[in-house]
Design an enzyme around this catalytic site. Structure first.
Site, PDB file in Angstrom:
ATOM      1  N   ARG A  84       0.824  -1.256  -0.001  1.00 27.64           N
ATOM      2  CA  ARG A  84       0.079  -0.129   0.129  1.00 27.64           C
ATOM      3  C   ARG A  84       0.685   1.140   0.120  1.00 27.64           C
ATOM      4  O   ARG A  84       1.843   1.357   1.052  1.00 27.64           O
ATOM      5  CB  ARG A  84      -0.738   0.035   1.193  1.00 27.64           C
ATOM      6  N   TYR A 307      -4.036   0.952  15.709  1.00 31.86           N
ATOM      7  CA  TYR A 307      -3.001   1.098  16.786  1.00 31.86           C
ATOM      8  C   TYR A 307      -3.368   0.690  18.174  1.00 31.86           C
ATOM      9  O   TYR A 307      -2.454   0.190  18.753  1.00 31.86           O
ATOM     10  CB  TYR A 307      -2.256   2.273  16.543  1.00 31.86           C
ATOM     11  N   VAL A 367      -5.112  -1.829   6.538  1.00 37.19           N
ATOM     12  CA  VAL A 367      -4.231  -1.292   6.007  1.00 37.19           C
ATOM     13  C   VAL A 367      -2.991  -0.368   6.560  1.00 37.19           C
ATOM     14  O   VAL A 367      -2.124   0.085   6.221  1.00 37.19           O
ATOM     15  CB  VAL A 367      -4.709  -0.329   4.913  1.00 37.19           C
ATOM     16  N   GLU A 368      -3.337  -0.658   8.098  1.00 39.06           N
ATOM     17  CA  GLU A 368      -2.034  -0.065   8.728  1.00 39.06           C
ATOM     18  C   GLU A 368      -2.381  -0.523  10.318  1.00 39.06           C
ATOM     19  O   GLU A 368      -3.244  -0.835  10.993  1.00 39.06           O
ATOM     20  CB  GLU A 368      -2.458   1.498   9.259  1.00 39.06           C
ATOM     21  N   ASN A 369      -1.260  -1.269  10.833  1.00 36.50           N
ATOM     22  CA  ASN A 369      -1.053  -1.614  12.093  1.00 36.50           C
ATOM     23  C   ASN A 369       0.399  -2.114  12.388  1.00 36.50           C
ATOM     24  O   ASN A 369       1.033  -2.315  11.608  1.00 36.50           O
ATOM     25  CB  ASN A 369      -1.725  -3.167  12.224  1.00 36.50           C
TER      26      ASN A 369
END
Length: 469
Positions: A84, A307, A367-369
């Site tokens: 990504r 997060y 898509v974010e971690n």
């Protein structure tokens, strides 16, 4: 269900995620114009500084613009199925409102996507990720102005047309709900003396919604087999106690985020927001046809970052804020915190996945971690980042549980597979990567790349499709 029978699906998109403004650098190369990131030397928490006299780590990033082949080869070595990234709006339209695109900018992303496809890595592309053209702020006042919808639609159509053979997964905006929490970064908003900030932020949000829906429409028209998603900064919120007031506060806190996915996934403003607007004196100016645009062009999937979780309380004595994250919140006594005060809650990602899937019944995409931490280079040059491995392993185990719960999940792209400039603090010291980049907070270093211990761990995770967790 045994541990052995819980599996990630075939074709699961394992990978990593970055943003153009945090990695590319080359801020004044190839005809690129200035964006919000270029005038935010202290990160998204601070007002911008047009003089740019302060050190701005975004200007050089990690020089991905010139080193993308080397970096993509490392991602391929890990076995990435997806990567990504975002397109820098000002590489394509330097001021944001030009009629003709900048060919040199378009060619850069042609080369970048070709390099990914060479290794069979699926590009997952965010159209706008925290890098709004400064020209649109100076000329129109950012997303407060409806005119910006047209500029964005023209930009989206341009990149869809150019990359229709190369990119099948798109997201319209990164963490669209951050227009409420970091209005300059999320919406190019600069407030005037005495302006009703809340009204301005929600008006900007409406323009973002319409622009997103028009991009979904254009994407489906231009690339019929593409999937166009939205993207929110997601957290789950727990009540501090079973006290009904705390439970209600937790629900209302979650709704501040879910409002943004509600509109994009369901196609209408929910009743609870209409009440909120009425009680807070907020008036949203809508043009004729806006409601139809939203209703007819809902997203194909919901992308999100995760997060940390949050806690809501109505007791004044509980209101000792957690630090670090843009979203704030009450400290959870049952959780540990990262070095930046973000509370670590793997179970929360399973709860978030189930909440979103129960609500929308649409595919989800993490898509974010990831974990921002200080890494130490040992005498032998190695980086033993077991804390990062533990964080990611614990979260992925809960992701697997959510899949077993029945959640339809497209993939997982961890944040910052390579060290980058932190968005929340604009520093290099807060590292997320599997790959170490030799650059410090003063902008010094060789920019050389080094594989961390987590590099080899994640390679094995992908190789076994998550069975090695």
């Amino acid at each position: 269900m045994t541990e052995q029978t819980k599996k990630f699906p075939e074709g699961f998109l394992w990978g990593g995620a970055v943003a153009a403004n945090q990695v590319e650098g080359a801020y004044n190369v190839g005809g690129k114009g200035l964006s919000t990131a270029d005038v935010s030397p202290n990160g998204v928490m601070y007002p911008f500084d047009e003089s740019m006299e302060s050190l701005n780590l975004y200007h050089e990033g990690i020089d991905f613009y010139h080193r993308y082949k080397e970096d993509i080869a490392l991602f391929a070595e890990m076995g990435f199925k997806a990567f990504r990234t975002s397109i820098a709006w000002t590489r394509i339209f330097p001021n944001g409102d030009e009629t003709e695109p900048n060919e040199e900018g378009l060619e850069f992303y042609d080369r970048l996507f070709d390099e990914l496809l060479k290794y069979n890595i699926e590009p997952v592309v965010t159209i706008s990720h925290y890098e709004m053209p400064l020209g649109l702020i100076k000329k129109y006042g950012g997303w407060k102005n409806r005119k910006v919808i047209d500029c964005y639609e023209h930009y989206a159509k341009t990149v869809f047309t150019r990359y229709k053979e190369k990119v099948k997964y798109w997201m319209t905006f990164n963490e669209i709900n951050m227009v409420l929490h970091a209005p300059f970064t999320g919406g190019g908003l600069v407030f005037e003396e005495g302006e009703n900030k809340l009204n301005a932020m929600y008006q900007a949000a409406h323009h973002l919604f319409v622009a997103s829906a028009l991009a979904v429409k254009a994407g489906h028209d231009i690339i019929p087999d593409a999937k166009i998603g939205c993207m929110i900064a997601a957290t789950t919120t727990y009540p501090m106690t079973p006290k009904p007031e705390d439970v209600l506060a937790a629900m209302e806190n979650e709704r501040r985020t879910l409002f943004f996915s509600d509109v994009q996934a369901r196609g209408a403003y929910p009743g609870y927001m209409k009440r909120f607007f009425k009680e807070n004196g907020i008036t949203i100016e809508m043009a004729e046809g806006d409601e139809d645009i939203l209703k007819e062009n809902t997203v194909d999937y919901i992308g999100f970052s995760y997060y940390m979780s949050m806690v809501a309380s109505t007791s004044p004595e509980d209101l000792a804020k957690t630090e670090g994250n843009l979203l704030g919140g009450v400290k959870n006594p049952y959780l540990e915190s990262s070095e930046w005060g973000w509370q670590i809650d793997p179970k929360g990602i399973r709860i978030t996945l189930n909440t979103l899937y129960d609500r929308y019944q649409k595919p989800l995409f993490i898509v974010e971690n990831g974990l921002g931490a200080v890494d130490v280079v040992e005498e032998d040059g190695s980086i033993q980042d077991d804390y990062r491995i533990n964080y990611l392993r614990d979260h992925l185990k809960e992701v697997r549980e959510a899949i077993a719960d029945g959640v339809d999940l497209i993939g997982y792209t961890s944040w910052g597979p390579i060290d980058l400039v932190s968005a929340s603090t604009a520093e290099m010291k807060k590292r997320y990567g599997y790959i170490y980049v030799d650059r410090d907070n003063e902008g010094k270093g060789t920019l050389s790349r080094t594989r961390k211990k987590s590099f080899y761990w994640y390679k094995k995770v992908i190789e076994t499709n998550g069975e090695s967790l």
